[in-house]
Design a protein around this motif. Structure first.
Motif, PDB file in Angstrom:
ATOM      1  N   ALA A 250       0.884  -1.159   0.141  1.00  0.00           N
ATOM      2  CA  ALA A 250       0.185   0.029  -0.113  1.00  0.00           C
ATOM      3  C   ALA A 250       0.799   1.046   0.077  1.00  0.00           C
ATOM      4  O   ALA A 250       2.072   1.317   0.520  1.00  0.00           O
ATOM      5  CB  ALA A 250      -0.962  -0.060   1.334  1.00  0.00           C
ATOM      6  N   VAL A 251       0.400   2.367  -0.599  1.00  0.00           N
ATOM      7  CA  VAL A 251       1.180   3.469  -0.707  1.00  0.00           C
ATOM      8  C   VAL A 251       0.808   4.313   0.707  1.00  0.00           C
ATOM      9  O   VAL A 251       1.705   5.313   0.905  1.00  0.00           O
ATOM     10  CB  VAL A 251       0.701   4.385  -1.868  1.00  0.00           C
ATOM     11  CG1 VAL A 251       0.987   3.851  -3.054  1.00  0.00           C
ATOM     12  CG2 VAL A 251      -0.765   4.837  -1.387  1.00  0.00           C
ATOM     13  N   SER A 252       0.230   3.688   1.573  1.00  0.00           N
ATOM     14  CA  SER A 252      -0.172   4.596   2.727  1.00  0.00           C
ATOM     15  C   SER A 252       0.133   3.731   3.890  1.00  0.00           C
ATOM     16  O   SER A 252       0.617   2.438   3.889  1.00  0.00           O
ATOM     17  CB  SER A 252      -1.508   5.291   2.791  1.00  0.00           C
ATOM     18  OG  SER A 252      -1.744   6.188   3.959  1.00  0.00           O
ATOM     19  N   LEU A 269       3.310  -7.685   4.538  1.00  0.00           N
ATOM     20  CA  LEU A 269       2.413  -6.589   4.625  1.00  0.00           C
ATOM     21  C   LEU A 269       3.392  -5.400   4.140  1.00  0.00           C
ATOM     22  O   LEU A 269       4.439  -5.102   5.235  1.00  0.00           O
ATOM     23  CB  LEU A 269       1.523  -6.064   5.682  1.00  0.00           C
ATOM     24  CG  LEU A 269       0.793  -5.033   6.028  1.00  0.00           C
ATOM     25  CD1 LEU A 269      -0.112  -4.808   4.778  1.00  0.00           C
ATOM     26  CD2 LEU A 269      -0.017  -5.040   7.103  1.00  0.00           C
ATOM     27  N   VAL A 270       3.297  -4.484   3.275  1.00  0.00           N
ATOM     28  CA  VAL A 270       3.979  -3.570   3.036  1.00  0.00           C
ATOM     29  C   VAL A 270       3.421  -2.277   2.954  1.00  0.00           C
ATOM     30  O   VAL A 270       2.408  -2.098   2.370  1.00  0.00           O
ATOM     31  CB  VAL A 270       5.106  -3.548   1.674  1.00  0.00           C
ATOM     32  CG1 VAL A 270       5.778  -2.253   1.490  1.00  0.00           C
ATOM     33  CG2 VAL A 270       5.817  -5.007   1.564  1.00  0.00           C
ATOM     34  N   MET A 278      10.043   2.216   1.590  1.00  0.00           N
ATOM     35  CA  MET A 278       8.795   1.465   2.147  1.00  0.00           C
ATOM     36  C   MET A 278       9.061   0.866   3.693  1.00  0.00           C
ATOM     37  O   MET A 278      10.057   0.977   4.141  1.00  0.00           O
ATOM     38  CB  MET A 278       8.767   0.170   1.320  1.00  0.00           C
ATOM     39  CG  MET A 278       9.796  -0.860   1.263  1.00  0.00           C
ATOM     40  SD  MET A 278      10.018  -1.883  -0.025  1.00  0.00           S
ATOM     41  CE  MET A 278      10.674  -0.730  -1.374  1.00  0.00           C
ATOM     42  N   ASN A 279       8.095   0.516   4.119  1.00  0.00           N
ATOM     43  CA  ASN A 279       8.094   0.004   5.400  1.00  0.00           C
ATOM     44  C   ASN A 279       7.405  -1.589   5.347  1.00  0.00           C
ATOM     45  O   ASN A 279       6.500  -1.680   4.934  1.00  0.00           O
ATOM     46  CB  ASN A 279       7.327   0.717   6.496  1.00  0.00           C
ATOM     47  CG  ASN A 279       7.956   2.105   6.879  1.00  0.00           C
ATOM     48  OD1 ASN A 279       9.044   2.317   6.568  1.00  0.00           O
ATOM     49  ND2 ASN A 279       7.049   2.687   7.723  1.00  0.00           N
ATOM     50  N   ARG A 286       9.768 -12.840   2.654  1.00  0.00           N
ATOM     51  CA  ARG A 286       9.629 -12.648   1.125  1.00  0.00           C
ATOM     52  C   ARG A 286      10.294 -11.351   0.394  1.00  0.00           C
ATOM     53  O   ARG A 286      10.320 -11.373  -0.720  1.00  0.00           O
ATOM     54  CB  ARG A 286       8.176 -12.587   0.863  1.00  0.00           C
ATOM     55  CG  ARG A 286       7.153 -13.769   1.142  1.00  0.00           C
ATOM     56  CD  ARG A 286       5.963 -13.766   0.655  1.00  0.00           C
ATOM     57  NE  ARG A 286       5.060 -15.093   1.158  1.00  0.00           N
ATOM     58  CZ  ARG A 286       4.262 -15.014   2.282  1.00  0.00           C
ATOM     59  NH1 ARG A 286       4.337 -13.955   2.947  1.00  0.00           N
ATOM     60  NH2 ARG A 286       3.721 -16.040   2.502  1.00  0.00           N
ATOM     61  N   ILE A 287      11.170 -10.553   1.171  1.00  0.00           N
ATOM     62  CA  ILE A 287      11.627  -9.655   0.693  1.00  0.00           C
ATOM     63  C   ILE A 287      13.106  -9.786   0.732  1.00  0.00           C
ATOM     64  O   ILE A 287      13.779 -10.142   1.732  1.00  0.00           O
ATOM     65  CB  ILE A 287      11.375  -8.085   1.490  1.00  0.00           C
ATOM     66  CG1 ILE A 287       9.636  -8.178   1.739  1.00  0.00           C
ATOM     67  CG2 ILE A 287      12.020  -7.092   0.673  1.00  0.00           C
ATOM     68  CD1 ILE A 287       8.966  -8.233   0.327  1.00  0.00           C
TER      69      ILE A 287
END
Length: 296
Positions: A250-252, A269-270, A278-279, A286-287
């Motif tokens: 998500a961008v927010s 969840l990003v 990004m957080n 997975r990152i």
């Protein structure tokens, strides 16, 4: 069928100059979803993809999970003088033999902070109705390249995630005319755009994506990435889990309950995905964090 956009008169002020002109606005109308003839839910939506929206909603409610469980979706006659179709009521008919579960994930239960439902009850509801565990090993609904890479666990480069917001924005056709729509896009693990839907409600945009996947018999959506234009609420995390989507970006910001659900189910969840920043709130396995430094 209702129009996606409508025109309204607006008084425009620019640098002190006043003018009257028509403006293009996103349409918003209620949609009543019925299940086997019985009223189930009402959502405010942008007309279009109504059947997919209804199907996706029922996936997130744990009612549907495969194309052969869906017999038909039809528009119902509305409350008009002549009994004509208003295209604001749809009836979803399940196939014979489909057992309708107790619907514990009703939309009006948890869409407001004052609903009174505790976090544990929300998480338990998802856990008991989810059909699939979040899986890294199945093939995705994407390209042959995605399927070929499905031999090992899903592993995403930060650079790939960083490119998704711009790809989503470029695919938003109605937003360019109105500036008033949310969007949800489904990407393969290689960053290929698989589908994109727009709606005045971010949850409706996701339902339209998931509903199309159900109609195409593509559930669960293993090895895919769900990208949303707004924040990551509990409801959106729930919809990702119910569709078998392993990554939500998500961008927010996410909500605390969305993070809790992601951590419990294995969802990655990003949030605050903007530019090279990004957080990662859950599912960092997975990152490819070792390459994150190269983004700066």
């Amino acid at each position: 069928m209702g129009r996606v956009t409508e025109r309204r008169k607006v008084i425009r002020i620019r640098d002190g100059a006043v003018s009257a002109r028509p403006d293009t606005l996103v349409a918003e109308e209620p949609l009543e979803i019925r299940l086997n003839g019985k009223p189930l839910a009402i959502t405010m939506r942008t007309p279009g993809d109504d059947f997919a929206l209804a199907a996706g909603f029922l996936v997130s409610e744990g009612v549907l999970g495969a194309a052969d469980e869906l017999r038909n979706i039809v528009y119902c006659a509305g409350a008009t003088v002549d009994g004509s179709n208003t295209y604001n009521v749809v009836d979803v008919q399940t196939a014979p033999g489909v057992v309708i579960p107790d619907i514990t994930l009703e939309r009006n239960v948890y869409t407001t902070s004052s609903c009174g439902l505790c976090g544990k009850a929300s998480l338990d509801a998802v856990r008991t109705t989810a059909r699939w565990a979040i899986d890294d090993t199945g093939t995705s609904a994407g390209s042959a390249a995605s399927a070929a890479s499905a031999a090992g666990p899903m592993r995403l480069e930060p650079q790939l995630l960083a490119a998704l917001p711009d790809r989503l924005r470029a695919a938003q056709r109605v937003f360019d005319r109105t500036g008033g729509l949310h969007a949800a896009a489904l990407f393969s693990e290689d960053g290929e755009l698989l589908d994109v839907r727009e709606d005045v409600g971010r949850h409706n945009a996701v339902d339209k994506l998931v509903g199309r996947a159900l109609q195409n018999d593509a559930l669960p959506l293993s090895r895919t990435i769900l990208m949303v234009s707004g924040r990551a609420s509990f409801e959106l995390a729930q919809k990702a889990v119910m569709a078998g989507i392993p990554v939500l970006a998500a961008v927010s910001a996410p909500s605390s309950l969305a993070v809790d659900l992601a951590a419990e189910t294995g969802l990655t969840l990003v949030g605050f995905l903007r530019g090279s920043s990004m957080n990662i709130y859950a599912g960092d396995h997975r990152i490819a964090l070792r390459t994150a430094a190269s983004l700066g």
